[in-house]
Structure formats: C-alpha cells, structure tokens
Design a protein around this motif. Structure first.
Motif, PDB file in Angstrom:
ATOM      1  N   ALA A   1      34.172 -14.104  50.417  1.00  0.00           N
ATOM      2  CA  ALA A   1      34.659 -15.279  49.325  1.00  0.00           C
ATOM      3  C   ALA A   1      33.621 -15.898  48.722  1.00  0.00           C
ATOM      4  O   ALA A   1      33.754 -16.883  47.890  1.00  0.00           O
ATOM      5  CB  ALA A   1      35.531 -16.203  50.572  1.00  0.00           C
ATOM      6  N   LYS A   2      32.299 -16.138  49.242  1.00  0.00           N
ATOM      7  CA  LYS A   2      31.171 -16.738  48.861  1.00  0.00           C
ATOM      8  C   LYS A   2      30.309 -15.989  48.201  1.00  0.00           C
ATOM      9  O   LYS A   2      29.223 -16.458  47.753  1.00  0.00           O
ATOM     10  CB  LYS A   2      30.351 -17.542  50.368  1.00  0.00           C
ATOM     11  CG  LYS A   2      31.298 -18.382  50.916  1.00  0.00           C
ATOM     12  CD  LYS A   2      31.660 -19.537  50.088  1.00  0.00           C
ATOM     13  CE  LYS A   2      32.686 -20.346  51.052  1.00  0.00           C
ATOM     14  NZ  LYS A   2      33.253 -21.504  50.304  1.00  0.00           N
ATOM     15  N   SER A   3      30.658 -14.809  47.645  1.00  0.00           N
ATOM     16  CA  SER A   3      29.648 -14.059  46.971  1.00  0.00           C
ATOM     17  C   SER A   3      30.508 -13.830  45.611  1.00  0.00           C
ATOM     18  O   SER A   3      31.680 -14.240  45.112  1.00  0.00           O
ATOM     19  CB  SER A   3      29.500 -12.914  47.449  1.00  0.00           C
ATOM     20  OG  SER A   3      30.437 -11.923  47.569  1.00  0.00           O
ATOM     21  N   HIS A   4      29.966 -13.011  44.382  1.00  0.00           N
ATOM     22  CA  HIS A   4      30.355 -12.503  43.165  1.00  0.00           C
ATOM     23  C   HIS A   4      31.842 -12.089  43.494  1.00  0.00           C
ATOM     24  O   HIS A   4      31.710 -11.011  44.421  1.00  0.00           O
ATOM     25  CB  HIS A   4      29.488 -11.940  42.469  1.00  0.00           C
ATOM     26  CG  HIS A   4      28.247 -12.423  42.257  1.00  0.00           C
ATOM     27  ND1 HIS A   4      27.136 -11.626  41.880  1.00  0.00           N
ATOM     28  CD2 HIS A   4      27.762 -13.373  41.999  1.00  0.00           C
ATOM     29  CE1 HIS A   4      26.034 -12.266  41.354  1.00  0.00           C
ATOM     30  NE2 HIS A   4      26.496 -13.329  41.546  1.00  0.00           N
TER      31      HIS A   4
ATOM     32  N   HIS B   1      29.435 -17.967  42.278  1.00  0.00           N
ATOM     33  CA  HIS B   1      28.682 -17.928  43.384  1.00  0.00           C
ATOM     34  C   HIS B   1      27.575 -17.100  43.408  1.00  0.00           C
ATOM     35  O   HIS B   1      27.098 -16.747  42.366  1.00  0.00           O
ATOM     36  CB  HIS B   1      29.601 -17.130  44.362  1.00  0.00           C
ATOM     37  CG  HIS B   1      31.052 -17.942  44.641  1.00  0.00           C
ATOM     38  ND1 HIS B   1      31.021 -19.100  45.253  1.00  0.00           N
ATOM     39  CD2 HIS B   1      32.317 -17.464  44.520  1.00  0.00           C
ATOM     40  CE1 HIS B   1      32.386 -19.411  45.349  1.00  0.00           C
ATOM     41  NE2 HIS B   1      33.157 -18.324  45.146  1.00  0.00           N
ATOM     42  N   GLU B   2      26.675 -17.258  44.420  1.00  0.00           N
ATOM     43  CA  GLU B   2      25.421 -16.398  44.545  1.00  0.00           C
ATOM     44  C   GLU B   2      25.694 -15.102  44.867  1.00  0.00           C
ATOM     45  O   GLU B   2      26.825 -14.901  45.554  1.00  0.00           O
ATOM     46  CB  GLU B   2      24.512 -16.770  45.117  1.00  0.00           C
ATOM     47  CG  GLU B   2      23.905 -18.263  44.872  1.00  0.00           C
ATOM     48  CD  GLU B   2      22.657 -18.806  45.615  1.00  0.00           C
ATOM     49  OE1 GLU B   2      22.052 -18.134  46.718  1.00  0.00           O
ATOM     50  OE2 GLU B   2      21.855 -19.843  45.497  1.00  0.00           O
TER      51      GLU B   2
ATOM     52  N   GLN C   1      18.640 -12.286  44.470  1.00  0.00           N
ATOM     53  CA  GLN C   1      19.413 -13.258  43.423  1.00  0.00           C
ATOM     54  C   GLN C   1      18.654 -12.545  41.971  1.00  0.00           C
ATOM     55  O   GLN C   1      17.500 -12.338  41.771  1.00  0.00           O
ATOM     56  CB  GLN C   1      19.304 -14.429  43.330  1.00  0.00           C
ATOM     57  CG  GLN C   1      19.864 -15.156  44.467  1.00  0.00           C
ATOM     58  CD  GLN C   1      21.501 -14.699  44.972  1.00  0.00           C
ATOM     59  OE1 GLN C   1      22.007 -14.644  43.686  1.00  0.00           O
ATOM     60  NE2 GLN C   1      21.681 -14.410  46.140  1.00  0.00           N
TER      61      GLN C   1
ATOM     62  N   ASP D   1      33.450 -17.459  39.334  1.00  0.00           N
ATOM     63  CA  ASP D   1      33.644 -18.652  40.271  1.00  0.00           C
ATOM     64  C   ASP D   1      32.052 -19.180  40.491  1.00  0.00           C
ATOM     65  O   ASP D   1      31.718 -20.218  40.935  1.00  0.00           O
ATOM     66  CB  ASP D   1      34.086 -18.377  41.756  1.00  0.00           C
ATOM     67  CG  ASP D   1      35.676 -18.166  41.673  1.00  0.00           C
ATOM     68  OD1 ASP D   1      36.452 -19.086  40.825  1.00  0.00           O
ATOM     69  OD2 ASP D   1      35.999 -17.253  42.376  1.00  0.00           O
TER      70      ASP D   1
ATOM     71  N   ASN E   1      31.548 -12.785  37.829  1.00  0.00           N
ATOM     72  CA  ASN E   1      31.223 -13.914  38.966  1.00  0.00           C
ATOM     73  C   ASN E   1      32.116 -14.942  38.318  1.00  0.00           C
ATOM     74  O   ASN E   1      31.360 -16.174  37.887  1.00  0.00           O
ATOM     75  CB  ASN E   1      29.765 -14.108  38.981  1.00  0.00           C
ATOM     76  CG  ASN E   1      29.414 -15.139  40.002  1.00  0.00           C
ATOM     77  OD1 ASN E   1      30.358 -15.506  40.677  1.00  0.00           O
ATOM     78  ND2 ASN E   1      28.211 -15.577  39.911  1.00  0.00           N
TER      79      ASN E   1
ATOM     80  N   LYS F   1      21.352  -9.853  49.040  1.00  0.00           N
ATOM     81  CA  LYS F   1      20.443 -11.098  49.058  1.00  0.00           C
ATOM     82  C   LYS F   1      19.863 -11.570  47.933  1.00  0.00           C
ATOM     83  O   LYS F   1      19.973 -12.541  47.420  1.00  0.00           O
ATOM     84  CB  LYS F   1      19.880 -11.232  50.442  1.00  0.00           C
ATOM     85  CG  LYS F   1      18.562 -10.312  50.435  1.00  0.00           C
ATOM     86  CD  LYS F   1      18.131 -10.447  51.719  1.00  0.00           C
ATOM     87  CE  LYS F   1      17.044  -9.258  51.837  1.00  0.00           C
ATOM     88  NZ  LYS F   1      16.536  -9.053  53.067  1.00  0.00           N
TER      89      LYS F   1
END
Length: 193
Positions: A123-126, A116-117, A172, A114, A112, A170
């Motif tokens: 693009a918005k995840s690991h 991200h969660e 975390q 960047d 990960n 979803k």
C-alpha cells in the motif's frame, strides 16, 4: 382595451409554442438520462481479463506472455517470461503503453498515481511495484503473483516491464533494476469461452 386584447392574443399564440418547447426539452432530457444509464451500465461491465505480450528491447531476446485477471481486491498475474539471465529481475507496471523506443524507455516510469516512494509491493509503494520474478537456470521465470488493491481497468493501456537486474525494493525512484529487457502493453483479453 385594444392593447389588452392584442396582448392576450399574442399570449394565446405563444402558449402552443411554449408547450411544444417544453415537450421537446422533456424528450431531450429523457434521452440524456437514457444515454447516462447506458454509460453507467457499460462502466459496471469493466473488463476482468487482460494480457501483455512481452517484446524484446534492443540487445535482448526476452519474450513472454502475462495474463492479468481482476479478482476481489487484487489483480492476479500469471504467465511465463523466457530468455532471461538466471536470477531475479525487476517486474513492474509502467505508466505508458508506448513501445516506440527500442530500449523500452518510452513506457515511462513506474505507474504511481498516488505519489508514493518506490518499494516492495504494498500500500505504501508505487501501484506498479510488483517486486521481482526469478528465472531458473534455463532462463524461464514462471509468474504467479497478486497485486493487492490494484484495479485492472486503471492499468489497461499501460505496460509491464521486466528489467535486467533485481529490484532492490528501496532505491529511488525505481529500485536500481537496470535496463529494460522486455516490455508489453496491457490490453483487454478475449473472454474465455
């Protein structure tokens, strides 16, 4: 007058030394540029194929081979994992290629870079979130997935991990996919002939 002649004499003796020093400096600079050019040429020839051979963690008999190929804008993962429980299993790239713990936890968390969660691949995840693979009734999961935006050279030396349960995409920080049942280090593959 004598001191002016003496100063001129010293300067005339020093000039050849300065010229030689400049020539040596120019040669050294040219050599450094040549080395930099060779290094940048090596960088252009990044590996385009890799392989991860999955080993079982303790209490598991999961095995597999995953091939990774750099394509334009994504990494294509293909292969097969065997001896899984039928159903879905979390499938990720983890941050380390460390297999020193029998339970696979030395591989660290999901890759990960960047921050991200965790979530579904995108693009918005690991960067290491690859979703789930599905094992058939005989425990075999065929893999054919594209990791969009991923660069092969940044995952070399990291690991691919298969989990005991499905990734819910979803929870975390890692999707509640349960223990690791198979782990393999991503290494450069021999070029195809």
């Amino acid at each position: 007058m004598k001191s002016t002649i003496l100063t001129l004499g010293i300067l005339l003796l020093a000039i050849p030394g300065l010229v030689l020093a400049q020539e040596e400096g120019a040669k050294e600079e040219a050599h450094e540029k040549e080395l930099a050019h060779e290094h940048s040429a090596e960088m252009v020839n990044l590996p385009t194929a890799a392989v991860a051979v999955l080993a079982s963690t303790s209490g598991s008999d999961v095995k597999g081979v995953i091939m990774l190929k750099q394509e334009d804008g994504y990494v294509h993962l293909t292969g097969e994992v065997i001896n899984l429980e039928p159903g879905e299993h979390g499938f990720h790239i983890h941050e380390f290629g460390d297999l020193t713990k029998a339970d696979g936890t030395a591989a660290g968390g999901h890759f990960n870079p960047d921050g991200h969660e965790h979530g579904a691949p995108g693009a918005k995840s690991h960067a290491g979130d690859l979703g789930n693979i599905t094992a058939d009734d005989s425990g075999v999961a065929k893999i054919d997935t594209k990791a969009e935006g991923l660069k092969l050279h940044i995952v070399l030396g990291r690991s691919i991990v298969v989990h005991a349960k499905a990734d819910d995409l979803k929870s975390q920080p890692s999707g509640d996919a349960g223990p690791r049942v198979g782990v393999g280090v991503i290494g450069i593959a021999k070029p195809s002939e």
